[in-house]
Structure formats: structure tokens, C-alpha cells
Write a protein that holds these residues in place. Structure first.
Motif, PDB file in Angstrom:
ATOM      1  N   PRO A  35      43.325  33.712  45.504  1.00 44.76           N
ATOM      2  CA  PRO A  35      43.935  34.626  44.526  1.00 44.76           C
ATOM      3  C   PRO A  35      45.216  34.052  43.944  1.00 44.76           C
ATOM      4  CG  PRO A  35      43.295  35.802  46.521  1.00 44.76           C
ATOM      5  CD  PRO A  35      43.171  34.333  46.821  1.00 44.76           C
ATOM      6  N   ASP A  95      36.480  34.867  38.498  1.00 43.45           N
ATOM      7  CA  ASP A  95      36.270  35.860  39.558  1.00 43.45           C
ATOM      8  C   ASP A  95      36.142  35.179  40.924  1.00 43.45           C
ATOM      9  OD1 ASP A  95      36.330  37.834  37.633  1.00 43.45           O
ATOM     10  OD2 ASP A  95      34.146  37.985  37.471  1.00 43.45           O
ATOM     11  N   ASP A 112      39.509  34.040  42.126  1.00 40.75           N
ATOM     12  CA  ASP A 112      40.329  35.166  42.562  1.00 40.75           C
ATOM     13  C   ASP A 112      39.993  35.569  43.994  1.00 40.75           C
ATOM     14  OD1 ASP A 112      41.770  35.348  40.246  1.00 40.75           O
ATOM     15  OD2 ASP A 112      40.481  36.863  39.327  1.00 40.75           O
TER      16      ASP A 112
END
Length: 709
Positions: free
Chosen positions: A62, A55, A58
Motif C-alpha cells: 500500500p 489495485d 495497493d
């Protein structure tokens, strides 16, 4: 509650049927939309280091999806890397691909080291723009695939896969396999039910219940998709369960109704008695299966939680339909169903068999336990994998890309890379170099992030679930140098640890709930304990058979050429889900038999004879129910997705063992050995059962007429 349900069905059968008709129409219509809301969840565990790191990456950096194309010769073994005609076609395609909106990068394979592998293939990876909208990426992906396939000629084949295409293929297969299994299984089940009941109307009622169960399943899953993510396998698994249990419960109810018809011509009275007797068994069976599945909610993995909630809801819907819709149909059309014939030889073979077991319980117990333990032995070699394209059938294009990559790019690992996020990595060049040189790393890349941290992409040797990949995860984490690891192998390590950590709680919830329900049903403390232990034996044997076939590869090729030789591991989500469902189904048959044994005891029979009576009058029902479930589960094994094949095989094997060796032999042997002690409970608990228990004595005048649970 059951009495009220029966009265409602008798007084307003059309209203009850109309309500379920609406559920059926809405479920098949609106519920069908769930297929567009499915995805792959796999081994992700919220809060774990692998998920937190993923997470964080990201947000900071990303990632972007990449699909891969492989160009291979139509003639096996031909070297094509230097073919000038192919080079011109590939070069032109690369130029066109770079112009497609949404495409970020397409390297020239002839300028990229290793892109031609052993010379017999040319790899063309296409990377999309980072953060692109899902719809825009889908449009770009279709355009990319069309241009890549245009490279093909009679001399060259093009296969496209990788990235999101594998997930899309799984979704498509899940939808087609579920539809195909239903189309195959329903006619076969109907034919068998006609043979069992001797009439089309009585045989059609279980199928009506099953179809309502399927529609309700789709509707339940559609509702759940707004609250949680659902796996691509959720439709198949919950449909399999809903269809099987729907037929199971209806079989028990209709069988009891036909027997009640032999005792009284009054249809309303028959419905009342059916709901009071068989309906009570269905109610407690449904509760037991439901609490077995609720144990999945204890796990923190979204896949297991969503499947536990969805499957529990499906079981509840089937149970509700059995005690509302089916009585309404019986009240409306029951006069057309022929009564059961008064045949005193009914179940005599099962009675003689049970009597033989009761005469020699200890040898039977020892032989069955030894056999089940032997079959369960492969469980010691159980290995879990988060899954990859190998779970697709050999005919699937993403699977072919995987196989061709392994065959023509031997220097590349089949394992997904590990991503190591190092805080303050810009100031730790020595540590970064150390990570890249760890044993087992075959490829590495390094990138500095704007916040001063560094990301290493380390590709380990071997497979995702192999000792090298998982060992690297554990080694890096143990060094405590501010590094966190994510990637498929890291997710797998965290998922395994989650299973170990949560297993005691899940088992505690299930065992305690089942123990309480069976105590309320039987008034005994030893019978629930016996039920749990015998169920664990049959589940262990089923899991051992799954490992032996799908992991180790014995006869796996029977289920598809892509499985020949085995997968080396089971899908990480299958064993916990299969254990929960198989445990619930085992309790289903346990309650069928125990209910009838309990009635015989309350009618005055001594403990050992009550066991014989119970098996005699439930043997046919349990055997027919098991045969129907086996047909349903086996039809789901006609699909191509490996996790569904594993799940279907495990449940088919579990039902076969449970309905034969366990219920017909092991259970009677244990109860015969225990005798009256099997029904022991302390005085205080006996009083509790007398107040809150549910078992009731049958009416003596009707005992010889009723040959059911």
C-alpha cells in the motif's frame, strides 16, 4: 399520460405544488451533503491493466500520500539554499513535523540531493503513514500544513500542495463555483424573462422550475453517491444542465400558455391545451436528451457512467417538473398571466429569413457546411490528459506549488511516475536493468516485494500525455516479459483505448434511440438522419473551438492567467461528456422546430412553406431559449477549474452555433432541398407511425392564433 398529468394539476394544484415543495426543501437540505462525498475519478477504467495493477499494488505494498511544501524567497531570483536563517527554521520545522501523529517520513532537504533545485527554492516532502484512516490523515495534514506555513517570514514564502491537497482544492472550487454561477445567472435570467414575457409572475415560473431542478439535481447526486463514486465536477455539470433545461422547458410551456390565453379565457382549458401541445414537445425533447446521455453508460469508466446516469436522471426530473409542477402553477395562478397579444407581425422577420434560405438552399448549405468543417479542423490535433494541478486556477496554492516546482526544479519531470510490476522480478535482474535504461526514463527506483516480484518506479520525460510517457507504457507492455504498468500515463492509455473500443456501441445506442424517437415524432426516415448529421457538424465545430482555445492556447488567457498559452491537452473526461450533452441539447431545438413544421404540414401547407412557417413561429422561442442557456453556461465559465471552463465554453459555443447557423439556416436549407422527400417513409413504417406516432394536427380554427411549437 400527459393528459392525466394535466388533469391532476387542474384538480389538485395545491397537492402537486406541495409535493414539489417537499422535494425542494429536502433537495437543498439533504442534497447539499453530496459535496462531502465527491472525489476525483479521472481516467480510471475498471478491468484495465493499469487499474488491475494499481489495485494489486495497493494490496501487496500500500502506498502512502505525500504532500509537498516549497519555500521560496519573497524576492524573485534570490538564491536561498545556503541562507543560514532559513536553514535553522526549516531544520526546526522538520523535527516538529516528524513528531506529528500520522507522519511517517520527512527527509532533511539539506541532506537530500536535488531538494534545493536551482538554489532558489527548498522542497520539503511529508509522507503520511501507509493505510492511515482518512479522518486521521486529514487531521495530520492540517497540523502539517500549519507547521509548514509557520516557516514563512516577510523574506520567505511557503506554498503547500501535492497529493490529496489538489483533489481537496478541486472539491472546494467545484462547490464555490456552482454557488457563484447560480447567484450570477438567476438574476440575469429573471431579467431577460421579464423582458420576454412582459410580467414578473410569468417570468418567475421558469426560475421556480429551475430552482426545483437544482434541488432535485443535488438530491439525485446524493442518492447516486451511495451506489457509485462521483467526480468533483458532477455538481457543476449536472446543475448547469438542470438549470438550463429547466428554464428552457418552462419558457416553451409558459409561451404556449400565454398564446392559449389569447384563444380562450378558461384557465383549465388553457392548461390542458398547453400540456397537450407544448407538453408533448417537452416530453419528447426530454426523452431525446436523456437517451443522448444514456450513451455514456456504455463506457466502462466510472466517471462517464456516473455522469451519464446522474445527468439522465436530472433531465428526467426537469421534464417531470415541466409537465406536473408547471401546469399546477399555471392552473393556480394562470389567471394573473396576461394573454399573448394578437400580433400578426410576430415572427415575421424569422419567416422572411427562412423564406430567403428556402429560395437559395444549396449555396446556404455549402457555405454553412464549409464554415463548420473549417472550425472543426483543430479536432485533428486533439490530445487528452488525465489532468493535474494545472487545472486549478493560478491563485490556488496546489497550482502554485506545481508552477514553482517546474520553474525551480528543471531536472525533475512534470510527469507522474510509471509503476512497473514485474512478476518474479527477483530472478530477472537483467530485465529490470533494461527497463530502467529505456529511452525517455529520467529517474528510476527499484523495490523488491515479499512475494518475489519487483516494482520499478520510472519517471519519463515530458508530460503525462506526451509521446515519451505513453510510448514507454506501450513499449513495456509489448515486450511480454511478465511486466504490467500503472500510473497516470498508463491510465490515460487505457482510457483512450476504452473510448475507441466503446465509441461504436455508445454511438449506436444514441443514434438508434434518437432515430426511433424522431421517427415517432415526425413519421419520416430522412428527417432523423438529417438531424443526426447536422448535430454532428455543430458538435465537431464546438470541439474544434475547445481544442483551439484551451489546448492550443488561443485567447485562453481570457479565462484565467493560469490558462495562458494553453494546457497542451483537454481533460480526458470533457470531450465525451460535452459531446453527449451538446448532442442532446441540439436535439432539443430540433424537436422545437420540427414539431411546428409538422403541424404546418398536417394543416395542409406544402413542404417548403411549412419550413418557413415552422421557423417563423419557433424562431423567437428558440432564440430566447438559446440566449438563456448561453447565460447559464457562460456564468459557469466564471469559475476556476479548467475542465468546467472547457465544458462551459464548449456548450456555450455549441448552443450559439446550433441556434443560429444550424437551426435557422442549415436545417431550413436541407429541408427545402429535400422538399416532400424529407417526410418520406415506407408504407409499412407509415402505418406504424399512424398507430404509435405522436404528432397531431392542430385545430384549423385555432391555427392563426397559435404561434408556437
Amino acid at each position: 399520460m400527459l393528459r392525466n398529468a394535466a388533469e391532476l394539476a387542474i384538480r389538485r394544484p395545491r397537492t402537486v405544488v406541495a409535493v414539489w415543495a417537499v422535494v425542494l426543501v429536502v433537495g437543498l437540505g439533504l442534497g447539499g451533503s453530496v459535496f462531502g462525498r465527491l472525489g476525483g475519478l479521472g481516467a480510471n477504467v475498471p478491468g484495465s491493466q493499469s487499474q488491475v495493477t494499481a489495485d494489486r499494488l495497493d494490496k501487496i505494498d500500500p502506498g502512502a500520500d505525500t504532500i509537498d511544501a516549497l519555500v521560496v524567497s519573497a524576492t524573485p531570483g534570490r538564491v536561498i539554499a545556503a541562507d543560514p536563517g532559513l536553514r535553522d527554521r526549516v531544520t526546526a520545522a522538520v523535527g516538529d513535523l516528524r513528531k506529528i501523529p500520522g507522519v511517517a517520513q520527512v527527509p532533511d532537504p539539506y541532506q537530500t540531493p536535488g531538494a534545493t533545485g536551482d538554489g532558489q527554492a527548498v522542497a520539503i516532502p511529508v509522507t503520511f503513514v501507509s493505510g492511515i484512516a482518512a479522518h486521521d490523515e486529514h487531521v495530520a495534514s492540517l497540523a502539517v500544513q500549519a507547521r509548514l506555513h509557520a516557516i514563512a517570514t516577510p523574506d520567505f514564502q511557503v506554498k503547500v500542495g501535492g497529493g490529496p491537497l489538489a483533489g481537496d482544492a478541486l472539491n472546494s472550487i467545484a462547490q464555490s463555483d456552482a454557488s457563484k454561477a447560480e447567484l450570477i445567472s438567476l438574476p440575469i435570467v429573471l431579467l431577460l424573462l421579464v423582458v420576454v414575457f412582459g410580467g414578473l409572475l410569468a417570468a418567475s415560473l421558469p426560475l421556480v422550475l429551475a430552482v426545483c431542478g437544482i434541488a432535485s439535481t443535488l438530491l439525485v447526486l446524493f442518492g447516486f453517491s451511495f451506489a457509485t463514486d462521483l467526480s468533483v465536477y458532477s455538481v457543476q455539470i449536472t446543475t448547469m444542465l438542470g438549470l438550463g433545461l429547466g428554464v428552457d422547458y418552462a419558457l416553451l410551456m409558459v409561451t404556449r400558455f400565454k398564446q392559449e390565453r389569447a384563444a380562450t379565457p378558461d384557465i383549465a382549458d388553457c392548461v390542458r391545451r398547453t400540456v397537450s401541445a407544448a407538453g408533448r414537445t417537452v416530453f419528447f425533447s426530454g426523452l431525446t436528451v436523456a437517451v443522448s446521455l444514456v450513451g455514456l453508460v456504455v463506457y466502462s469508466a466510472p466517471f462517464l457512467r456516473s455522469m451519464g446516469l446522474a445527468a439522465t436522471a436530472v433531465v428526467a426530473v426537469d421534464m417531470l417538473a415541466a409537465v406536473t409542477l408547471l401546469p399546477a402553477l399555471l392552473a393556480k395562478y394562470g389567471h394573473r398571466i396576461k394573454p399573448a397579444k394578437a400580433d400578426r407581425s410576430e415572427g415575421r422577420w424569422f419567416g422572411k429569413f427562412a423564406a430567403g434560405v428556402a429560395r437559395r438552399p444549396l449555396p446556404v448549405l455549402l457555405v454553412i457546411v464549409a464554415g463548420l468543417v473549417t472550425v472543426a479542423t483543430p479536432v485533428t490535433a486533439l490530445s487528452l490528459s488525465p489532468g493535474d494541478a494545472r487545472e486549478l486556477p493560478a491563485s490556488s496554492e496546489p497550482r502554485q506549488v506545481y508552477d514553482l516546482t517546474v520553474a525551480h526544479f528543471p531536472g525533475q519531470s512534470a510527469t507522474g511516475p510509471l509503476y512497473v510490476l514485474v512478476d518474479g522480478g527477483a530472478t530477472k535482474p537483467a530485465y529490470l536493468a533494461h527497463l530502467r535504461s529505456l529511452p525517455g526514463v529520467v529517474q528510476s527506483a527499484q523495490k523488491m516485494l515479499p512475494d518475489g516480484s519487483a516494482v520499478l518506479q520510472l519517471t519519463p520525460a515530458g508530460t503525462v500525455d506526451g509521446k515519451v510517457a505513453t510510448g514507454l507504457v506501450q513499449t513495456i507492455r509489448a515486450e511480454h516479459q511478465g511486466a504490467s504498468v500503472t500510473g497516470d500515463s498508463a491510465h490515460l492509455v487505457d482510457f483512450r483505448q476504452m473510448l475507441v473500443d466503446r465509441l461504436p456501441y455508445a454511438a449506436g445506442v444514441v443514434f438508434l434511440s434518437v432515430f426511433v424517437l424522431l421517427f415517432l415524432f415526425t413519421g419520416s426516415l430522412l428527417v432523423p438522419l438529417k438531424a443526426v448529421l447536422t448535430n454532428l457538424l455543430s458538435i465537431g465545430a464546438s470541439l474544434g473551438a475547445m481544442v483551439w482555445v484551451f489546448q492550443q492556447g488561443h485567447f485562453a488567457g481570457v479565462f484565467g492567467s493560469g490558462l495562458k498559452g494553453g494546457l497542451g491537452a483537454l481533460d480526458v473526461t470533457v470531450p465525451p461528456l460535452m459531446i453527449a450533452v451538446a448532442f442532446g441539447l441540439s436535439m432539443d431545438y430540433e424537436i422545437f422546430i420540427l414539431g411546428r413544421i409538422r403541424e404546418a404540414r398536417l394543416a395542409g401547407e406544402e413542404a417548403r412553406q411549412a419550413v418557413v412557417t415552422g421557423v417563423r413561429y419557433t424562431g423567437r422561442v428558440v432564440t430566447c431559449a438559446a440566449a438563456l442557456l448561453v447565460i447559464v453556461f457562460a456564468c459557469f465559465m466564471t469559475g476556476g477549474a479548467a475542465p468546467i471552463l472547457e465544458f462551459g465554453f464548449g456548450l456555450t459555443f455549441a448552443v450559439l452555433i446550433d441556434a443560429t447557423l444550424v437551426r435557422m439556416m442549415l436545417v431550413p436549407a436541407v429541408l427545402a432541398l429535400l422538399g416532400e422527400r424529407a417526410w418520406w417513409a415506407p408504407r409499412a413504417l407509415r402505418g406504424l407511425h399512424a398507430r404509435f406516432g405522436v404528432a397531431e394536427a392542430p385545430e384549423p380554427a385555432r391555427e392563426e392564433l397559435l404561434q408556437s411549437v
